[in-house]
Structures are given as C-alpha cells and as structure tokens.
Design a protein around this motif. Sequence first.
Motif, mmCIF file in Angstrom:
data_model
loop_
_atom_site.group_PDB
_atom_site.id
_atom_site.type_symbol
_atom_site.label_atom_id
_atom_site.label_comp_id
_atom_site.label_asym_id
_atom_site.label_seq_id
_atom_site.Cartn_x
_atom_site.Cartn_y
_atom_site.Cartn_z
ATOM 1 N N VAL A 1 0.849 -1.186 0.000
ATOM 2 C CA VAL A 1 0.000 0.000 0.000
ATOM 3 C C VAL A 1 0.886 1.237 0.000
ATOM 4 O O VAL A 1 1.656 1.477 0.938
ATOM 5 N N SER A 2 0.792 2.058 -1.045
ATOM 6 C CA SER A 2 1.632 3.238 -1.192
ATOM 7 C C SER A 2 1.102 4.385 -0.336
ATOM 8 O O SER A 2 -0.068 4.379 0.074
ATOM 9 N N PRO A 3 1.928 5.409 -0.083
ATOM 10 C CA PRO A 3 1.447 6.572 0.664
ATOM 11 C C PRO A 3 0.261 7.257 -0.005
ATOM 12 O O PRO A 3 -0.649 7.738 0.681
ATOM 13 N N SER A 4 0.248 7.299 -1.341
ATOM 14 C CA SER A 4 -0.874 7.936 -2.034
ATOM 15 C C SER A 4 -2.161 7.154 -1.836
ATOM 16 O O SER A 4 -3.238 7.743 -1.647
ATOM 17 N N GLN A 5 -2.081 5.809 -1.844
ATOM 18 C CA GLN A 5 -3.273 4.996 -1.586
ATOM 19 C C GLN A 5 -3.782 5.201 -0.166
ATOM 20 O O GLN A 5 -4.989 5.333 0.063
ATOM 21 N N ALA A 6 -2.858 5.238 0.783
ATOM 22 C CA ALA A 6 -3.253 5.441 2.178
ATOM 23 C C ALA A 6 -3.866 6.819 2.370
ATOM 24 O O ALA A 6 -4.869 6.972 3.084
ATOM 25 N N PHE A 7 -3.287 7.833 1.724
ATOM 26 C CA PHE A 7 -3.819 9.186 1.850
ATOM 27 C C PHE A 7 -5.210 9.284 1.228
ATOM 28 O O PHE A 7 -6.117 9.928 1.785
ATOM 29 N N SER A 8 -5.419 8.636 0.093
ATOM 30 C CA SER A 8 -6.738 8.637 -0.550
ATOM 31 C C SER A 8 -7.772 7.958 0.331
ATOM 32 O O SER A 8 -8.924 8.392 0.419
ATOM 33 N N MET A 9 -7.354 6.886 1.006
ATOM 34 C CA MET A 9 -8.271 6.197 1.904
ATOM 35 C C MET A 9 -8.665 7.101 3.074
ATOM 36 O O MET A 9 -9.832 7.134 3.481
ATOM 37 N N LEU A 10 -7.705 7.863 3.601
ATOM 38 C CA LEU A 10 -8.011 8.782 4.697
ATOM 39 C C LEU A 10 -8.972 9.880 4.251
ATOM 40 O O LEU A 10 -9.745 10.411 5.067
ATOM 41 N N LEU A 11 -8.935 10.208 2.952
ATOM 42 C CA LEU A 11 -9.832 11.236 2.421
ATOM 43 C C LEU A 11 -11.206 10.691 2.047
ATOM 44 O O LEU A 11 -12.079 11.449 1.635
ATOM 45 N N SER B 1 -11.670 7.346 0.236
ATOM 46 C CA SER B 1 -11.716 6.313 -0.788
ATOM 47 C C SER B 1 -12.047 4.952 -0.172
ATOM 48 O O SER B 1 -11.749 4.701 0.991
ATOM 49 N N GLU B 2 -12.666 4.065 -0.946
ATOM 50 C CA GLU B 2 -13.133 2.769 -0.424
ATOM 51 C C GLU B 2 -12.187 1.643 -0.847
ATOM 52 O O GLU B 2 -12.619 0.616 -1.373
ATOM 53 N N ASP B 3 -10.931 1.840 -0.630
ATOM 54 C CA ASP B 3 -9.930 0.814 -0.917
ATOM 55 C C ASP B 3 -9.831 -0.106 0.302
ATOM 56 O O ASP B 3 -9.325 0.280 1.360
ATOM 57 N N SER B 4 -10.326 -1.320 0.169
ATOM 58 C CA SER B 4 -10.397 -2.232 1.317
ATOM 59 C C SER B 4 -9.007 -2.634 1.808
ATOM 60 O O SER B 4 -8.779 -2.741 3.020
ATOM 61 N N GLU B 5 -8.084 -2.847 0.879
ATOM 62 C CA GLU B 5 -6.731 -3.217 1.296
ATOM 63 C C GLU B 5 -6.066 -2.080 2.066
ATOM 64 O O GLU B 5 -5.465 -2.295 3.125
ATOM 65 N N ALA B 6 -6.187 -0.865 1.534
ATOM 66 C CA ALA B 6 -5.602 0.287 2.220
ATOM 67 C C ALA B 6 -6.275 0.513 3.573
ATOM 68 O O ALA B 6 -5.615 0.870 4.558
ATOM 69 N N HIS B 7 -7.587 0.306 3.631
ATOM 70 C CA HIS B 7 -8.312 0.468 4.894
ATOM 71 C C HIS B 7 -7.792 -0.504 5.940
ATOM 72 O O HIS B 7 -7.569 -0.134 7.110
ATOM 73 N N PHE B 8 -7.583 -1.747 5.543
ATOM 74 C CA PHE B 8 -7.078 -2.749 6.488
ATOM 75 C C PHE B 8 -5.668 -2.406 6.955
ATOM 76 O O PHE B 8 -5.362 -2.469 8.160
ATOM 77 N N VAL B 9 -4.786 -2.045 6.031
ATOM 78 C CA VAL B 9 -3.390 -1.770 6.381
ATOM 79 C C VAL B 9 -3.291 -0.550 7.293
ATOM 80 O O VAL B 9 -2.579 -0.569 8.303
ATOM 81 N N VAL B 10 -4.025 0.515 6.968
ATOM 82 C CA VAL B 10 -3.912 1.751 7.744
ATOM 83 C C VAL B 10 -4.524 1.604 9.124
ATOM 84 O O VAL B 10 -3.890 1.926 10.142
ATOM 85 N N TRP B 11 -5.770 1.097 9.183
ATOM 86 C CA TRP B 11 -6.485 1.090 10.458
ATOM 87 C C TRP B 11 -6.216 -0.143 11.307
ATOM 88 O O TRP B 11 -6.323 -0.078 12.546
ATOM 89 N N GLU B 12 -5.863 -1.261 10.693
ATOM 90 C CA GLU B 12 -5.636 -2.487 11.462
ATOM 91 C C GLU B 12 -4.169 -2.739 11.769
ATOM 92 O O GLU B 12 -3.860 -3.436 12.738
ATOM 93 N N LEU B 13 -3.257 -2.200 10.944
ATOM 94 C CA LEU B 13 -1.830 -2.460 11.143
ATOM 95 C C LEU B 13 -1.062 -1.204 11.573
ATOM 96 O O LEU B 13 -0.363 -1.219 12.586
#
Length: 337
Positions: free
Chosen positions: A38-48, A50-62
């Motif tokens: 998961v790249s920083p841009s994907q993680a940042f989009s998820m925080l804004l 976006s409904e990226d399930s992988e990024a959501h799991f990595v950011v909030w669960e890990l």
Amino acid sequence: MKVALIPQRLEQRTLLALLLTALVAVSVVSLLVGAGTVSPSQAFSMLLGSEDSEAHFVVWELRAPRTLIGIAVGMALGVSGALLQAVARNPLAEPGLLGVSAGAAFAVALALVLGASAATLRISVAQLGALVGCLCVLGVARWRGVDNDPIRLVLAGAAFSALLGAMTSMMLLFDQRSADEVRFWVIGSLAGRRLEDLWAVLPSMAFCTVLIALIARPLSALALGERMASGLGHHPQLIRALVVLCVALLVGAATAIAGPIIFVGLVVPFIARAFAGPDIRRTLWFCLPIGPLIILTADIISRVVVAPSELPLGVLTALCGAPVLIAAVRARRLPML
C-alpha cells in the motif's frame, strides 16, 4: 528577574507547541508509510474517503495500532528516563542501561516460557521485573557509593543487564518451543502489536500520570539536596520510592507491549533539558512529545530502510543512541543532576 522569565516561558511554550505539531505530522506519516504494497498515495486517498479495502485494512488495522502504541511507549520511556536521572542525580541513568528494561524483559521471557499468554499477566510480570531490576541496581549503587560516579553506575547496570540477558538465553536453550516467540519479542518492535495490549497498560500509565503530578514539585525540591527538601517539608525517601515505582510501572508497561527498547530514556531527557533547562517539571512536559517523536521517526525509518522487510526498532534506537552515550561519556566534565 520575574520579568526576564516571562519571554523565556513564552519561548518554551512556543517550542512545546511546535513539538506537538511535529508529533501530529509524524503520526500522519506513520499512517501513510510502510513496508507493504500500500503506497502513501493509496493510504492518503483512503483517509480522504476512498473505499480501498486493502488500504483500509493496512492503515487502520496495522499502522494505526502501532502508531498509538509508539506514542504511548515514547511517552513512557521518555518520562521514566527523566525521572530516573532526577532521582539518581545522574545524566547517564537510563532504564535500558541500568537494568530496568532488562529486568522487565527477563520477567516477560520467563512468563512466556512458562506459558503465560494473557496480556494483563504479561504486563504485571514485566512491571514486577522492572521494579526488581531498578531496586537491585540502585541498591548496589548506593551500597557501594557508585551513584556518585555516573560511569560506574552505568557499568553496574550493564553488568546486571548482561547477567539477565545470559539467563534469558539459557531459558531459550532449554525451551525451543517458546524460542521463536521470545526472540520476536525481545528485539524490541512495534510491528504486529495489537490495540488490546495498549488498553491493558493504560490504567497503570494513568496511575503514573497522577502520581507524577503529585511528586513533580517535591522532586524539583530534591534536586536542591536532601536537607533543603526536608526543610521545605518534603520526605526524600518517600519521593525516591514513588519515583522508582513510577519508573517500574512505565518501563514495565512499555517493555511488555513493545519489547526492550534502549537509549530512548537517555536521549529524550537530554534533548528535553536543552529546551526546558534544569527544572524537572518543565523537562517532563517536553519529554511527552519528544519521546513519541523519536519512537515514531525511528519506526518509520525501520519500515523503509530495508523494505520490503523491517529493521527491528530496538536495533535502530541502539544505533542512534549509542553515539549520544559516547558523547556524554567523553564530555570534559560530566555534570551531576
């Protein structure tokens, strides 16, 4: 003289506000950066949103749990280092160097070998081990007069830490079943930690917060000498006992959830005193943001420096903290606190 102190206090408050702002920024970076796919841009989009399930799991669960745990561990180690240096009146007193972390690590390793799995039990055992380690080193130091010599106090703590490290290695030789789990834990890392571990240490950290607020002023008076502190109505022996209790609870909690991480308790007060001066009360305030800043920055570096693998956090803090210790030892005149 009071008028001259006003600009200095305003400057310190500005520095403290800047450090808190930097901590918020580093915490956001900790959510965005990692060794995974998961790249920083994907993680940042998820925080804004976006409904990226992988990024959501990595950011909030890990990443979010390890960021929160890093903040708690940084605060605990930074404050405990400042308290230990104040009560020992020694700028080299640090939980990792004086055997406090080693006592907690040995106790947790023993508990894991004996089959303990509950987080609350592991934390209680770590705090008990930290308390015993702190009492042993400080007791030997006062008995032999080593506490008047910063270098000899560190050597006494290093010998005690080496002894406990050897005993831990012997346990692993006789119990291969627990060897992998203990090795993963004993190197010091925030990877794979759970929020449940953080919730388990919060009560003891809250208790220490209240206790430190009560003893901060008497501890500041103790820096003037035992006779002066007694003359002001304080009880030096009681203050020392409460400080040792706080250090044991904080270091034991940090070690139980992140493993032994050394040199943070040395570097954080060193930087905090550069901002706050000799007053222990202001030093403690500056330790609160500086500790998490160092831990989170080191954790971010550990994720990317050998990506896609991770460098253990304890190894990185040792590499960064050792030069500070060497510089302090080689100083022309090592002050007593």
